[in-house]
Each structure stands twice: as C-alpha cells, then as structure tokens.
Design a protein around this motif. Structure first.
Motif, PDB file in Angstrom:
ATOM      1  N   ASN A 121       0.829  -1.206   0.000  1.00  0.00           N
ATOM      2  CA  ASN A 121       0.000   0.000   0.000  1.00  0.00           C
ATOM      3  C   ASN A 121       0.866   1.259   0.000  1.00  0.00           C
ATOM      4  O   ASN A 121       1.867   1.298   0.694  1.00  0.00           O
ATOM      5  CB  ASN A 121      -0.860   0.018   1.271  1.00  0.00           C
ATOM      6  CG  ASN A 121      -2.156  -0.739   1.072  1.00  0.00           C
ATOM      7  OD1 ASN A 121      -2.309  -1.446   0.076  1.00  0.00           O
ATOM      8  ND2 ASN A 121      -3.070  -0.610   1.981  1.00  0.00           N
ATOM      9  N   PRO A 122       0.420   2.269  -0.720  1.00  0.00           N
ATOM     10  CA  PRO A 122       1.175   3.525  -0.658  1.00  0.00           C
ATOM     11  C   PRO A 122       1.024   4.149   0.727  1.00  0.00           C
ATOM     12  O   PRO A 122      -0.005   3.992   1.369  1.00  0.00           O
ATOM     13  CB  PRO A 122       0.530   4.389  -1.735  1.00  0.00           C
ATOM     14  CG  PRO A 122      -0.800   3.797  -1.975  1.00  0.00           C
ATOM     15  CD  PRO A 122      -0.734   2.359  -1.602  1.00  0.00           C
ATOM     16  N   GLU A 123       2.045   4.819   1.187  1.00  0.00           N
ATOM     17  CA  GLU A 123       1.980   5.519   2.476  1.00  0.00           C
ATOM     18  C   GLU A 123       0.928   6.619   2.398  1.00  0.00           C
ATOM     19  O   GLU A 123       0.781   7.257   1.364  1.00  0.00           O
ATOM     20  CB  GLU A 123       3.344   6.153   2.786  1.00  0.00           C
ATOM     21  CG  GLU A 123       4.432   5.160   3.083  1.00  0.00           C
ATOM     22  CD  GLU A 123       4.252   4.492   4.436  1.00  0.00           C
ATOM     23  OE1 GLU A 123       3.752   5.147   5.352  1.00  0.00           O
ATOM     24  OE2 GLU A 123       4.615   3.306   4.557  1.00  0.00           O
ATOM     25  N   PRO A 124       0.199   6.861   3.508  1.00  0.00           N
ATOM     26  CA  PRO A 124      -0.787   7.931   3.485  1.00  0.00           C
ATOM     27  C   PRO A 124      -0.158   9.283   3.148  1.00  0.00           C
ATOM     28  O   PRO A 124      -0.769  10.131   2.551  1.00  0.00           O
ATOM     29  CB  PRO A 124      -1.344   7.948   4.905  1.00  0.00           C
ATOM     30  CG  PRO A 124      -0.915   6.686   5.528  1.00  0.00           C
ATOM     31  CD  PRO A 124       0.255   6.168   4.781  1.00  0.00           C
ATOM     32  N   GLU A 125       1.123   9.464   3.546  1.00  0.00           N
ATOM     33  CA  GLU A 125       1.809  10.732   3.236  1.00  0.00           C
ATOM     34  C   GLU A 125       1.843  10.984   1.746  1.00  0.00           C
ATOM     35  O   GLU A 125       1.833  12.122   1.306  1.00  0.00           O
ATOM     36  CB  GLU A 125       3.254  10.724   3.760  1.00  0.00           C
ATOM     37  CG  GLU A 125       3.356  10.903   5.245  1.00  0.00           C
ATOM     38  CD  GLU A 125       3.489   9.586   5.963  1.00  0.00           C
ATOM     39  OE1 GLU A 125       4.139   9.560   6.995  1.00  0.00           O
ATOM     40  OE2 GLU A 125       2.937   8.583   5.460  1.00  0.00           O
ATOM     41  N   ALA A 126       1.925   9.894   0.996  1.00  0.00           N
ATOM     42  CA  ALA A 126       2.044  10.035  -0.453  1.00  0.00           C
ATOM     43  C   ALA A 126       0.670  10.101  -1.118  1.00  0.00           C
ATOM     44  O   ALA A 126       0.560  10.037  -2.338  1.00  0.00           O
ATOM     45  CB  ALA A 126       2.836   8.870  -1.016  1.00  0.00           C
ATOM     46  N   HIS A 127      -0.362  10.223  -0.312  1.00  0.00           N
ATOM     47  CA  HIS A 127      -1.710  10.254  -0.856  1.00  0.00           C
ATOM     48  C   HIS A 127      -1.864  11.419  -1.823  1.00  0.00           C
ATOM     49  O   HIS A 127      -1.498  12.536  -1.510  1.00  0.00           O
ATOM     50  CB  HIS A 127      -2.721  10.381   0.296  1.00  0.00           C
ATOM     51  CG  HIS A 127      -3.992   9.700   0.005  1.00  0.00           C
ATOM     52  ND1 HIS A 127      -4.926  10.268  -0.802  1.00  0.00           N
ATOM     53  CD2 HIS A 127      -4.484   8.507   0.396  1.00  0.00           C
ATOM     54  CE1 HIS A 127      -5.963   9.427  -0.893  1.00  0.00           C
ATOM     55  NE2 HIS A 127      -5.712   8.360  -0.184  1.00  0.00           N
ATOM     56  N   ASP A 128      -2.417  11.135  -2.980  1.00  0.00           N
ATOM     57  CA  ASP A 128      -2.419  12.157  -4.031  1.00  0.00           C
ATOM     58  C   ASP A 128      -3.785  12.798  -4.227  1.00  0.00           C
ATOM     59  O   ASP A 128      -4.001  13.503  -5.193  1.00  0.00           O
ATOM     60  CB  ASP A 128      -1.943  11.536  -5.346  1.00  0.00           C
ATOM     61  CG  ASP A 128      -2.793  10.353  -5.760  1.00  0.00           C
ATOM     62  OD1 ASP A 128      -3.704   9.969  -4.987  1.00  0.00           O
ATOM     63  OD2 ASP A 128      -2.554   9.789  -6.840  1.00  0.00           O
ATOM     64  N   GLU A 129      -4.718  12.535  -3.296  1.00  0.00           N
ATOM     65  CA  GLU A 129      -6.029  13.151  -3.437  1.00  0.00           C
ATOM     66  C   GLU A 129      -6.156  14.360  -2.527  1.00  0.00           C
ATOM     67  O   GLU A 129      -5.346  14.549  -1.626  1.00  0.00           O
ATOM     68  CB  GLU A 129      -7.125  12.113  -3.131  1.00  0.00           C
ATOM     69  CG  GLU A 129      -7.268  11.102  -4.266  1.00  0.00           C
ATOM     70  CD  GLU A 129      -8.168   9.937  -3.906  1.00  0.00           C
ATOM     71  OE1 GLU A 129      -8.682   9.889  -2.785  1.00  0.00           O
ATOM     72  OE2 GLU A 129      -8.333   9.062  -4.767  1.00  0.00           O
ATOM     73  N   LEU A 130      -7.201  15.144  -2.773  1.00  0.00           N
ATOM     74  CA  LEU A 130      -7.363  16.362  -1.982  1.00  0.00           C
ATOM     75  C   LEU A 130      -8.351  16.127  -0.856  1.00  0.00           C
ATOM     76  O   LEU A 130      -8.618  16.862  -0.033  1.00  0.00           O
ATOM     77  CB  LEU A 130      -7.826  17.508  -2.884  1.00  0.00           C
ATOM     78  CG  LEU A 130      -6.836  17.865  -3.979  1.00  0.00           C
ATOM     79  CD1 LEU A 130      -7.512  18.644  -5.083  1.00  0.00           C
ATOM     80  CD2 LEU A 130      -5.665  18.656  -3.425  1.00  0.00           C
TER      81      LEU A 130
END
Lengths: 10, 215
Positions: A1-10
């Motif tokens: 899973n991608p890290e939440p820090e790297a989350h790309d949504e707004l």
C-alpha cells in the motif's frame, strides 16, 4: 500500500 | 487523474466559488453555518500540513492553497466583515464544535494507518470532513427560506463527495493495491449524510418549488 503521506487526493 | 476525480475537484471548487460569490458580491451569509465553515478550515489545516514538504503535483499544491485560503477567508468574512456578519444567523447556528471535533480526534488517535503526528492529523481531517456538514444541514432545516445560492452550495458539496466515491471505485479496478479503508468509509458516511438533502433538492427542482427541508 502507498503511504498515506504520499496520498495524491485532496 | 481520472474524470471522476477531476469532476469531483471541480465541483468542490465550484461550491467554494458559489459561497464566495454569495459572501463577497451579495455581502450576505444568510443560511450559511459559521460552525461548518470553521470545521472546514480545521479540516484543511490539519490535512495539508505537508503542503510544503510533500510535493505531489502543481495541480495538487494549487488546489490545496485555494481550499486553505478560501476556507479561512470565508470564516474571516463571516466573523469580521461588518456587512457580512450582520446577515449571520447566529441564533439558529447553535451546533457545538467540540461535539464534533473531540470524537473525531479520539477516533483518529484510535484508528489510523500509522501512529505519527502527520498521519493522525491526516486521519483526523478525514473523520472531521465526514461530519463537518452537520451544523450546515441543521441550520438548513431550521431556515424557512433557503435561497438559491445556499441550496446550490450544499448540493455541489454533496456532489463532490459522490464523485469522489466513483473515483475510488475506478481507481480500485484500474490501479494495483489501491485500498484505503479509512478514506473510503469516512467518505461513504460523508456522502450518506447528504442523502436526505439530495432527496428534497431534486423534489424542489422537479416540482419547480422553493427548497425547504421538513423540520
């Protein structure tokens, strides 16, 4: 899973 | 970025513009809940803590700045602008912040993906955004006359959330390992809160009568 820090949504 | 995500962001942007139009041009915030606006300012402040440290894209950074700037300027307008504050319906906007903020903070401390300040604040912002519309919905229910711009503002906010759900469904099927339970469940709850409003919004639109929520 991608890290939440790297989350790309707004 | 897929079409649902873009449409969701644009709908969100449109909702902010509609609200700013009402406040800045008409100099009125009648029917707008200051509580909800303050909660949104808190949502964006806690979610975009990484705005200058984690670069995603130019688009993301610009949108974050717009949402932060607009949220705080709307709160400023309602609290401080001498014309706008006069139209604020203080007596009906009685929802208590801590009934919403405190449970969200506790939940974020208990349920998160990683126990770091950044991630807990980010999770807190998701929980808080899910319920931040409640004071606004309560105010709408108490307001006999919901004007067009206020109705459209709330409708656009709800549409933005619904489009984000479509975006998640799309991404789930097109991207590997795309699973975000916390985001999805809070987003789903957030969208469901609008169900009642949507129903009466479409009824008023279909029958061409003024929007009014039953008490």
């Amino acid at each position: 899973n991608p890290e939440p820090e790297a989350h790309d949504e707004l | 970025m897929n079409i649902f995500r873009l449409a969701g962001d644009m709908t969100h942007l449109a909702s902010v513009l509609v609200l700013l139009l009402k406040i800045h041009t008409i100099k009125s915030c009648a029917g707008i809940s200051l509580k909800t606006q303050e909660l949104y300012a808190l949502v964006f402040a806690s979610r975009y803590l990484d705005i200058f440290t984690h670069y995603v894209s130019f688009y993301n950074t610009v949108m974050k700045l717009i949402f932060l700037g607009s949220a705080f300027s709307i709160v400023w307008y309602i609290r401080r602008h001498k014309l706008v504050r006069r139209s604020y319906d203080k007596d009906h906007d009685t929802f208590r912040h801590y009934f919403i903020v405190l449970p969200c903070l506790i939940l974020a401390l208990l349920i998160h993906e990683k126990f770091t300040f950044r991630v807990v604040m980010w999770t807190f912002s998701l929980y808080l955004e899910a319920v931040a519309i409640l004071p606004q919905l309560v105010l709408l229910q108490r307001t006999r006359n919901i004007d067009n711009l206020t109705g459209q503002y709330v409708f656009l906010l709800g549409a933005y959330r619904a489009l984000y759900i479509l975006n998640w469904v799309y991404r789930y099927f097109t991207e590997p390992h795309y699973v975000h339970w916390i985001t999805w469940i809070s987003g789903l709850i957030q969208t469901l809160l609008y169900a009642d409003f949507f129903y009466y919004y479409f009824q008023s639109w279909k029958n061409n009568v003024k929007l009014e929520l039953p008490a």
